[in-house]
Design a protein around this motif. Structure first.
Motif, short mmCIF file in Angstrom:
data_model
loop_
_atom_site.label_atom_id
_atom_site.label_comp_id
_atom_site.label_asym_id
_atom_site.label_seq_id
_atom_site.Cartn_x
_atom_site.Cartn_y
_atom_site.Cartn_z
N GLN A 137 0.81 -1.21 0.00
CA GLN A 137 0.00 0.00 0.00
C GLN A 137 0.84 1.27 0.00
O GLN A 137 0.50 2.25 0.63
N THR A 138 1.96 1.22 -0.73
CA THR A 138 2.62 2.49 -1.02
C THR A 138 1.69 3.27 -1.96
O THR A 138 0.80 2.68 -2.59
N SER A 139 1.88 4.60 -2.06
CA SER A 139 0.96 5.38 -2.91
C SER A 139 1.40 5.37 -4.37
O SER A 139 1.63 6.41 -4.98
N ALA A 140 1.47 4.16 -4.93
CA ALA A 140 1.96 4.01 -6.29
C ALA A 140 1.07 4.68 -7.32
O ALA A 140 1.50 4.92 -8.46
N HIS A 141 -0.16 5.00 -6.94
CA HIS A 141 -1.05 5.64 -7.92
C HIS A 141 -0.55 7.03 -8.28
O HIS A 141 -0.96 7.60 -9.27
N ASP A 142 0.36 7.58 -7.46
CA ASP A 142 0.87 8.93 -7.72
C ASP A 142 2.40 8.91 -7.79
O ASP A 142 3.08 9.08 -6.78
N GLY A 178 4.06 9.82 -4.38
CA GLY A 178 3.62 8.71 -3.55
C GLY A 178 4.61 7.57 -3.38
O GLY A 178 4.40 6.69 -2.56
N TYR A 179 5.70 7.57 -4.17
CA TYR A 179 6.55 6.37 -4.18
C TYR A 179 8.03 6.76 -4.21
O TYR A 179 8.51 7.40 -5.15
N LEU A 180 8.75 6.34 -3.19
CA LEU A 180 10.18 6.66 -3.10
C LEU A 180 10.99 5.79 -4.06
O LEU A 180 10.98 4.56 -3.95
N ALA A 224 10.33 3.30 -12.53
CA ALA A 224 11.29 2.21 -12.76
C ALA A 224 11.38 1.32 -11.52
O ALA A 224 11.43 0.09 -11.62
N SER A 225 11.37 1.95 -10.34
CA SER A 225 11.44 1.17 -9.10
C SER A 225 10.18 0.32 -8.92
O SER A 225 10.26 -0.83 -8.46
N MET A 226 9.04 0.89 -9.27
CA MET A 226 7.79 0.13 -9.14
C MET A 226 7.84 -1.13 -9.97
O MET A 226 7.33 -2.18 -9.59
N ARG A 227 8.48 -1.02 -11.13
CA ARG A 227 8.60 -2.20 -11.98
C ARG A 227 9.34 -3.30 -11.23
O ARG A 227 8.93 -4.46 -11.23
N GLU A 228 10.42 -2.94 -10.56
CA GLU A 228 11.18 -3.95 -9.81
C GLU A 228 10.37 -4.50 -8.64
O GLU A 228 10.41 -5.69 -8.33
N HIS A 229 9.65 -3.59 -8.01
CA HIS A 229 8.78 -3.95 -6.89
C HIS A 229 7.73 -4.98 -7.34
O HIS A 229 7.57 -6.05 -6.73
N VAL A 230 7.07 -4.68 -8.44
CA VAL A 230 6.02 -5.59 -8.93
C VAL A 230 6.64 -6.89 -9.45
O VAL A 230 6.07 -7.97 -9.26
#
Ligand SMILES: NC(=O)c1ccc[n+]([C@@H]2O[C@H](COP(=O)([O-])OP(=O)(O)OC[C@H]3O[C@@H](n4cnc5c(N)ncnc54)[C@H](O)[C@@H]3O)[C@@H](O)[C@H]2O)c1
Ligand SMILES: NC(=O)c1ccc[n+]([C@@H]2O[C@H](COP(=O)([O-])OP(=O)(O)OC[C@H]3O[C@@H](n4cnc5c(N)ncnc54)[C@H](O)[C@@H]3O)[C@@H](O)[C@H]2O)c1
Lengths: 564, 564
Positions: B271-276, B280-282, B308-314
């Motif tokens: 539940q990081t704020s990935a929508h923003d 929202g996302y460090l 780019a980080s979200m990609r690794e996260h997912v």
């Protein structure tokens, strides 16, 4: 394979006093559903289509049967839910609650378009309810005649002190809807010159007595109009010709002060199918045969030529308007096309709702209608007479009732429509219920209305076009209308999306109440037929219309945030 | 100039047994409206904002006063209409009808977007009602704790035979909503390792006892989890770090069979704020200070790096999923971003509604809640006890009630939420009404629910995502829900647009019923609290869910077109 939307059954509602449901409150929706599919009422009954393109009464034939079955079994304290024409649930409520609650074609806004609708429809998940098709209170052509009549009559009130005697209306188009114009004009007391290019359409209207005379000569048509207006006779003539030629020619004669009845037409409008430049509008200088052939061989050519002609047509209408002749768009989008074709002042003259219908809506006046469940025309004639007694001063209404009886054939269950407003509707309802109770009428009567009404529709391209405060698209109002009618005890209540103007462009609510003669019905009628038009007065008062604010004060409405 | 949406008044609902309205049925909405604006409940009470961005309880302060005034004067057979937070009319209905009918933020679909809404809002013509803000049944943070708890508990039922003892949940984000996760996990019986980059957010959760421990070391966090899971203790730890680094590292250890509690996390979510991506996302490798500074100086750079980080996260989440670990998206849009960044299988794992909430919805289970109008916490504790008596077998419920009492502070009027379904809700309601009648409780109680419920919402990006039959966008269902609750006698009923996911993307309905201890209330409660969840079972049965069809059969629902 069986087509779930097609069979050859003919549906006729039961008539008379024997019922197959458990009470008249459930027999009423049963008969009215069937009446919507009566061969004389529905446009394509075997496909469940009632009117308005694909406006259906039930999703499939199986659903139709299941609805009938559920209605027959429904108890006095149960409510049937119908979801896009499918009966989905029966729940316990109470005797003062509606017996049927309906939601048709509603889509979450982002997906509210024809593409998504069609996708769902293909999967069997949707049904287009139009307005009165999916809510079981369509009564055939009488509705459009009356709507047009009210529009003309209101124009008469605004511009001619309510007296259209000796006046004449110039219009175009005698098609499915437009064909009501000559009859409506005559009923409103005016003469009518209707330009129609397709002689067969004119002939049909002559045959059904919607139009009185026919000619191919403008001079002859004008001579008739001159004779009738002078004599104070209300009559109509179909002129076979092209509106794009005739309108400018009449304008020319007016401007040149050549001989013209009253020196000018008294009202100008048009109902050619200008919304469809490929199939709906004959280009200037073309024959009808050539038009039809080219529609097949080179549709783009038709459209280009038609659009250019529409520009000339609208330019003439603007000419009339600028010379002070009341001129109105009748919802066929012709101003839009003319503007796109470069006619800058195409929107000089107004649409019919803001110009003529809105003042009626401001007083809660709209398409009130009722149908005799007995099937006996006498029941309607008796109510006609009762309405005249009840509203002795309303000459306009008397004229309508007399002419309607004389000139409009019943389709399906005998029915009547009349536009009345807040303070009148509940009186009419109580009187009818009294007649049922007394035995004056053979059987109960249902009272309903179109969704095109004062408080029941949000439709920014039509009913709520150009609201004074810019609230055209706010749809809280029809939703509150449906909730309040449910809370007041209407017999059935419906919430639809997309009626009239298609997916994405409207939200609207319907209601019907059954007068079964009981005293409980009295109480419900008093609430519902007061509250329903009152929501319309409220909505227009909130938008800043003084007529509505005055009407609200006059009737003692309690509108906390509006009348402060 | 006076700002119609801002003043410094503090609003507190009346408590105790003296009422200023004419009956408890109108005192109840009065107190609940005020409770929504209670300083401990509302996010920005002076601006009328309850929660969810700009979700308001009334359009302006003047409207607030007028609503209160109308409610105080309202008679037992009258109904107040509220249109986007403004009281627009008072009408006569009957005692079994709702006392208030509400429509908020509804727009004709073609105009249903933020731009048009904002235009109307600027003119003073609109109000965003969110879900429970404009319908007066928000009860503070308890709702999100319970929703998260139910999600985790359902995951436990599906994957671990309903027993999360000794299991651990890996997640990210301890913000406004996400901060409920460690508490909800512990309540559901599991341990929780929550990765949060901003130490102050973690500290806040430690302080308010939503989270038990804090550490900067992954090894230490895992050691705690190992200790707790082994001991069968449910506890939580906040790990200060970046989820985009920690998730892949834990995945690596799992794949390398390095020492890890249970060899793997038992549930993974985020539940990081990935929508923003701007705020929202460090991004990986950045410090929080650098992140905040660059948000000002070069937002595009932040977004690029965050995405780019979200990609690794997912990618890590997909790795867990592929290894058989139950993994879920919690509505923060992180899969969408990862897919756009080129991660093809980003949608391998499901969203939380289709995965865990829908099976509950299929049985009419959803966020049932009640509030004590007395203001006395004892009233809630007594109902807590009564609920445990009433549902003696439901351990899950008992655990929730015990933990809620222990760990969740009341905000405003004392309230409780518990997820129960068809067949249970009316029982709970009747029991509470009985307690009011007996004098066990000091004053009446209101029962309501979130609009995020089984039968009351159409929201294709959330509650109705990926419906089995593709009917995600069909909004007939929430409209029928509102009509039926009105017909059944709820005390207030509301119809909203845009809650949760914004303009254009949802339509939903709310209802609240007042238990005033009378026998009439018994009858209404029995109808409303049966019919309301039953519409949810109906909607899901129609979409083809077997759980719903079985539930309908088991409870004897009459669904003509569905159970044939
Ligand atoms: N409430 C509303 O907004 C409302 C109500 C009724 C009709 N309408 C509009 O009015 C129009 C007419 O409706 P309809 O159902 O009667 O359509 P229709 O297609 O049945 O009839 C149109 C008629 O116009 C005739 N026509 C075409 N071009 C012509 C020309 N250049 N000169 C003379 N006649 C010509 C055609 O032969 C036809 O008979 C449509 O655009 C419809 O959308 C709107
Ligand atoms: N029902 C639903 O669909 C639903 C319910 C609740 C929350 N949500 C979604 O969940 C998300 C969180 O909501 P919120 O209200 O808690 O937001 P929030 O902004 O208050 O909290 C987000 C937290 O994540 C932290 N964070 C950001 N990047 C991080 C990283 N790389 N590693 C670790 N921590 C990081 C932030 O410091 C912050 O504390 C939102 O996207 C929201 O839309 C959806």
């Amino acid at each position: 394979m069986n087509n779930p939307r097609h069979n050859m059954r003919d549906i006729y509602p039961a008539t008379g006093t024997e019922i197959t449901a458990k009470s008249w409150l459930t027999e009423a929706p049963l008969r009215m559903l069937m009446n919507n599919l009566h061969p004389d009422v529905a446009e394509k009954p075997h496909e469940l289509v009632v009117y308005g393109g694909i406006g259906r009464a039930a999703r499939t034939w199986e659903d139709f049967d299941l609805i009938c079955d559920s209605l027959r079994k429904l108890e006095a304290d149960q409510t049937l839910l119908v979801q896009s024409g499918k009966p989905v649930g029966v729940f316990r409520t109470h005797t003062d609650a509606p017996r049927v609650l309906i939601a048709n074609s509603n889509l979450v806004p982002h997906w509210a378009n024809w593409d998504h609708f069609n996708e769902l429809d293909k999967k069997g998940l949707a049904m287009y309810g139009q307005m009165t098709a999916g809510s079981w209170i369509y009564i055939g052509a009488q509705g459009i005649v009356q709507g047009t009549y009210e529009t003309f009559a209101e124009a008469g009130r605004q511009h001619y002190d309510g007296d259209l005697r000796g006046k004449w209306i110039l219009t175009g188009g005698l098609g499915g809807m437009g064909g009501a114009q000559p009859l409506a004009a005559v009923m409103a007391g005016a003469c009518c010159l209707a330009v129609e290019c397709d002689e067969s359409r004119a002939d049909f209207r002559i045959r059904t007595r919607y139009c009185d005379e026919k000619t191919h000569s403008l001079d002859e048509a004008l001579a008739m109009i001159a004779r009738w207006t002078t004599a104070g006779e209300a009559k109509s003539v179909a002129l076979i010709g092209n509106a794009a030629e005739i309108f400018p020619e009449i304008l020319r004669r007016m401007q040149a002060s050549e001989d013209l009845p009253n020196g000018r037409p008294d009202i100008v409008t048009d109902q050619t199918s200008a919304h469809d430049p490929y199939h709906g509008y004959l280009p200037k200088g073309w024959s009808v045969a050539q038009w039809r052939a080219t529609q097949e061989s080179d549709p783009a050519k038709v459209s280009t030529a038609a659009r250019a002609s529409m520009r000339e047509h609208v330019a003439a209408m603007v000419g009339f308007w600028n010379a002070g002749v009341p001129t109105l768009d009748y919802g066929n989008n012709i101003r839009q096309v003319a503007q796109e074709e470069g006619l800058e002042n195409a929107f000089a003259f107004p649409g019919f709702v803001p110009a003529y219908i809105r003042p009626l809506f401001c007083r809660g006046v709209g398409p009130f209608r009722w149908a005799a469940l007995s099937g006996d025309p006498e029941d309607i004639y008796k109510t006609d007479a009762r309405m005249k007694e009840l509203f002795p001063e309303n000459e306009h209404l008397h004229r309508w009732l007399d002419m309607a009886r004389e000139r409009i054939d019943f389709q399906g269950l005998p029915a009547r429509i009349m536009w009345i407003g807040l303070g009148e509707r509940h009186k009419a309802g109580l009187a009818i219920n009294e007649m049922v109770r007394n035995g004056e009428l053979k059987a109960p009567v249902v009272i309903g209305r179109d969704h095109l009404d004062s408080g029941s529709v949000a439709s920014p391209n039509r009913e709520t076009e150009a609201m004074k405060d810019g609230s055209d698209a706010v749809s809280d109002w029809p939703l509150l209308n449906a909730l309040l009618n449910t809370a007041s005890g209407a017999t059935w209540v419906s919430l639809h999306h997309g009626g009239g103007v298609g997916m994405g462009f409207s939200q609207h609510a319907g209601m019907v109440i059954c007068c079964d003669g009981t005293e409980e019905a009295d109480r419900r009628i008093e609430r519902v037929l007061w509250n329903d038009p009152a929501t319309g007065v409220m909505r227009h008062a909130d938008a800043g219309y003084e007529i509505a604010q005055d009407c609200a004060v006059e009737h003692g409405l309690d509108l906390p945030g509006i009348l402060k």
